[in-house]
Design a protein around this motif. Structure first.
Motif, mmCIF file in Angstrom:
data_model
loop_
_atom_site.group_PDB
_atom_site.id
_atom_site.type_symbol
_atom_site.label_atom_id
_atom_site.label_comp_id
_atom_site.label_asym_id
_atom_site.label_seq_id
_atom_site.Cartn_x
_atom_site.Cartn_y
_atom_site.Cartn_z
ATOM 1 N N PRO A 193 0.801 -1.228 0.000
ATOM 2 C CA PRO A 193 0.000 0.000 0.000
ATOM 3 C C PRO A 193 0.836 1.282 0.000
ATOM 4 O O PRO A 193 0.346 2.337 -0.391
ATOM 5 C CB PRO A 193 -0.841 -0.121 1.274
ATOM 6 N N ASP A 194 2.081 1.193 0.414
ATOM 7 C CA ASP A 194 2.940 2.375 0.462
ATOM 8 C C ASP A 194 3.840 2.507 -0.766
ATOM 9 O O ASP A 194 4.771 3.315 -0.769
ATOM 10 C CB ASP A 194 3.793 2.355 1.736
ATOM 11 N N LYS A 195 3.554 1.750 -1.794
ATOM 12 C CA LYS A 195 4.328 1.797 -3.027
ATOM 13 C C LYS A 195 4.368 3.235 -3.557
ATOM 14 O O LYS A 195 3.357 3.950 -3.521
ATOM 15 C CB LYS A 195 3.680 0.854 -4.048
ATOM 16 N N HIS A 196 5.515 3.652 -4.062
ATOM 17 C CA HIS A 196 5.691 5.020 -4.540
ATOM 18 C C HIS A 196 4.628 5.401 -5.573
ATOM 19 O O HIS A 196 4.081 6.503 -5.548
ATOM 20 C CB HIS A 196 7.097 5.212 -5.134
ATOM 21 N N GLU A 197 4.316 4.498 -6.470
ATOM 22 C CA GLU A 197 3.310 4.762 -7.512
ATOM 23 C C GLU A 197 1.965 5.148 -6.898
ATOM 24 O O GLU A 197 1.299 6.074 -7.365
ATOM 25 C CB GLU A 197 3.154 3.525 -8.391
ATOM 26 N N TYR A 198 1.565 4.457 -5.839
ATOM 27 C CA TYR A 198 0.286 4.744 -5.189
ATOM 28 C C TYR A 198 0.335 6.083 -4.465
ATOM 29 O O TYR A 198 -0.612 6.862 -4.518
ATOM 30 C CB TYR A 198 -0.095 3.634 -4.211
ATOM 31 N N LYS A 199 1.439 6.354 -3.786
ATOM 32 C CA LYS A 199 1.589 7.626 -3.067
ATOM 33 C C LYS A 199 1.579 8.795 -4.041
ATOM 34 O O LYS A 199 0.953 9.821 -3.803
ATOM 35 C CB LYS A 199 2.886 7.634 -2.246
ATOM 36 N N SER A 200 2.283 8.627 -5.154
ATOM 37 C CA SER A 200 2.339 9.660 -6.178
ATOM 38 C C SER A 200 0.942 9.912 -6.762
ATOM 39 O O SER A 200 0.549 11.064 -6.993
ATOM 40 C CB SER A 200 3.314 9.242 -7.279
ATOM 41 N N MET A 201 0.199 8.853 -6.990
ATOM 42 C CA MET A 201 -1.150 8.960 -7.529
ATOM 43 C C MET A 201 -2.042 9.761 -6.580
ATOM 44 O O MET A 201 -2.814 10.621 -7.008
ATOM 45 C CB MET A 201 -1.715 7.544 -7.717
ATOM 46 N N ILE A 202 -1.903 9.503 -5.281
ATOM 47 C CA ILE A 202 -2.691 10.220 -4.279
ATOM 48 C C ILE A 202 -2.356 11.707 -4.302
ATOM 49 O O ILE A 202 -3.249 12.555 -4.272
ATOM 50 C CB ILE A 202 -2.454 9.626 -2.869
#
Length: 99
Positions: A54-63
């Motif tokens: 859940p803390d993957k960079h891609e997901y954080k960036s998307m948020i």
């Protein structure tokens, strides 16, 4: 009727969202985890990946990009102006009507 409210709520509250691919325009699709609902493996794989990372960079960036989009396009001033424009257009049209 469909509503975009859940999409914008996730942007506001800085959460990721799984969304059907090919429904949103490209700009919004880039802010969601898109899934092919005709392929159950795609949904399962993407959900599994998200649960495990859940803390993957891609997901954080998307948020972060989604929140930025929300602030640029859904702030109170913009929404108020759109509502005023709707009423102005209605007023112009209603002035043409005869009673």
């Amino acid at each position: 009727a469909t509503s975009s409210l859940p999409l914008y709520e996730t942007f506001y509250f800085e959460k990721n969202i799984f969304y059907s691919k090919d429904i949103l325009d490209k700009k919004l699709e880039d802010l969601t985890i898109t899934v092919d609902l005709e392929n159950s493996d795609d949904l399962a794989d993407k959900m599994s990946e998200y649960i495990q990372n859940p803390d993957k960079h891609e997901y954080k960036s998307m948020i972060l990009k989604a929140k930025e989009y929300y602030l640029e396009n859904c702030n109170e001033k913009i929404i108020s102006q759109k509502i005023f424009n709707i009423f102005d257009e209605y007023k112009k049209l209603s002035e043409r009507w005869t009673y």
